[in-house]
Enzyme design. Structure first.
Site, short mmCIF file in Angstrom:
data_model
loop_
_atom_site.label_atom_id
_atom_site.label_comp_id
_atom_site.label_asym_id
_atom_site.label_seq_id
_atom_site.Cartn_x
_atom_site.Cartn_y
_atom_site.Cartn_z
N GLY A 125 47.79 41.20 39.27
CA GLY A 125 46.76 42.22 39.09
C GLY A 125 46.86 42.92 37.76
N CYS A 126 47.47 44.10 37.78
CA CYS A 126 47.46 44.95 36.59
C CYS A 126 48.33 44.40 35.46
CB CYS A 126 47.88 46.36 36.97
SG CYS A 126 46.72 47.13 38.13
N VAL A 127 49.42 43.70 35.78
CA VAL A 127 50.23 43.09 34.73
C VAL A 127 49.43 42.01 34.02
CG1 VAL A 127 52.24 41.61 34.32
CG2 VAL A 127 52.47 43.66 35.72
N THR A 176 46.54 43.53 31.97
CA THR A 176 47.05 44.25 30.80
C THR A 176 47.53 43.28 29.72
OG1 THR A 176 47.66 46.19 32.11
CG2 THR A 176 48.84 45.86 30.03
#
Length: 203
Positions: free
Chosen positions: A148-150, A153
């Site tokens: 997800g966010c990793v 990003t």
């Protein structure tokens, strides 16, 4: 005759390390690391320990450390469609009980905490400007979740002109399969996936 590269010749080049890395800790908070959290991971301990090692190495050598946290206004007024897609994000609203957005590791003095509402730490935030102003050219990514966010990003770090280095042992997800599959795809197209000893050596 040698075997072909796992992703073929079109993928898996290296962006490499620049001369000014920063550690970016993505959303490592109680919601993921506490056993009763809304996004509880099966075994967050190793990722937390590896992230702590990265942070300590960066601090010891004077490298920047930046943290991200998810936070929404009361009533999710700034949550947009993301909170419809992932209803459990309501745990990060200002008026939600449980303090699930509290960071698992403590930021040090002067280490900025970038507040975000979407998966990428670069989406609608000051992160790129903060890193560019500090002269950073390489972003060492740790945190949750890998898929997800990793992932979001690291992908946007590349777009913003930074060299993303995702540290395998310092990330975690809700299953080993998701973790490994997403690291493989990140390494093929958007970032260099590296092991903890390599990252510590560069910090």
């Amino acid at each position: 005759m040698s075997a072909p590269a796992p992703h073929g010749p079109a993928f898996s080049g290296r962006v490499g390390w620049g001369s000014r890395p920063a550690v970016l800790v993505v959303d490592l908070c109680r919601a993921y690391t506490e056993p009763d959290g809304p996004f509880a991971l099966p075994d967050p301990g190793p990722a937390v320990e590896a992230t702590s090692a990265l942070v300590e190495a960066a601090r010891a050598s004077g490298r920047p450390v930046v943290w991200t946290a998810v936070r929404y206004a009361a009533g999710l007024a700034d949550g947009g469609l993301f909170v419809r897609k992932v209803p459990a994000l309501a745990a990060f609203a200002e008026d939600a009980p449980g303090d699930w957005g509290a960071l698992t590791l403590e930021p040090g003095p002067g280490e900025p905490v970038v507040v975000k509402q979407y998966a990428s730490a670069f989406s609608g935030t000051s992160l790129a400007a903060t890193l560019h102003a500090a002269g950073v050219d390489t972003v060492v990514v740790a945190g949750v979740s890998t898929s997800g966010c990793v992932r979001a990003t690291a992908t946007d770090a590349l777009t913003a002109g930074f060299r993303p280095q995702v540290v395998r042992q310092a990330c975690a997800d809700r299953s080993a399969t998701l973790h490994d599959t997403n690291l493989a795809d990140l390494d093929a197209k958007y970032a260099d996936v590296v092991d903890l000893p390599e990252a510590l050596a560069h910090l």
